[in-house]
Design an enzyme around this catalytic site. Structure first.
Site, PDB file in Angstrom:
ATOM      1  N   GLU A  55      46.624  19.099  59.498  1.00  0.00           N
ATOM      2  CA  GLU A  55      46.472  18.890  60.949  1.00  0.00           C
ATOM      3  C   GLU A  55      47.333  19.870  61.739  1.00  0.00           C
ATOM      4  OE1 GLU A  55      44.570  17.818  63.891  1.00  0.00           O
ATOM      5  OE2 GLU A  55      44.305  16.226  62.421  1.00  0.00           O
ATOM      6  N   GLU A 104      43.943  26.712  66.027  1.00  0.00           N
ATOM      7  CA  GLU A 104      43.226  26.556  67.293  1.00  0.00           C
ATOM      8  C   GLU A 104      43.955  27.255  68.432  1.00  0.00           C
ATOM      9  OE1 GLU A 104      42.475  22.416  68.047  1.00  0.00           O
ATOM     10  OE2 GLU A 104      40.824  22.352  66.606  1.00  0.00           O
TER      11      GLU A 104
END
Length: 129
Positions: A73, A80
Site C-alpha cells: 500500500e 501514484e
C-alpha cells in the site's frame, strides 16, 4: 571539546532516515483511506491473535502478511504520487502503472486474507459452533 567520531554523522543520518520513514507512513495514513482501513484491520488481527493465543509461527505468518500489505500500500501510494508528478494529464501508461500497483495491493490483501482464514478461521468456527 571532543572531536566528532566518524560514526557520529552516520548514526545521525540513520536516525534522520528513520524519521523520514515514520513521516512517510504518518503522511500516507493521513491521506489514504485504504491505508486507514489496513490500520484498522491490523488492530483487529492483533486483537484476535491475543484473544486466541496464537503460536509463534502463526504470529510470524500474520506479521508477514500484515507487513506485506502495508508495504504494498505504501509503495502504491508513492508510485501514484510520482506518476501524478510526472504525468499530471491522463496518459495510458500512467493509468497502467497505477492499475498495476493497485493490483499488487489487491493480491497482497487477498493473500493476507488467506493467511487470516487459515490462522483464525478454525478458531472462529469453533467459537461459533
Amino acid at each position: 571539546m571532543a572531536e566528532p567520531k566518524p560514526n557520529d554523522s552516520l548514526l545521525r543520518r540513520r536516525v534522520a532516515s528513520f524519521g523520514h520513514a515514520v513521516r512517510g507512513v504518518t503522511s500516507a495514513l493521513g491521506s489514504e483511506v485504504h491505508l486507514r482501513f489496513h490500520a484498522l484491520a491490523t488492530v483487529v488481527v492483533i486483537g484476535l491473535g491475543w484473544y486466541f493465543g496464537i503460536g509463534r509461527l502463526e504470529w510470524a505468518l500474520v506479521a508477514l502478511a500484515v507487513g506485506t500489505v502495508w508495504a504494498a500500500e505504501l509503495l502504491n501510494t508513492a508510485l501514484e504520487a510520482v506518476v501524478d508528478l510526472v504525468s499530471p494529464e491522463y496518459h495510458p501508461l500512467a493509468g497502467k502503472a497505477k492499475d498495476v500497483a493497485a493490483g499488487a495491493v489487491l493480491l497482497t490483501a487477498l493473500a493476507a486474507l488467506v493467511v487470516g482464514g487459515l490462522v483464525f478461521g478454525p478458531r472462529v468456527w469453533a467459537l461459533l459452533s
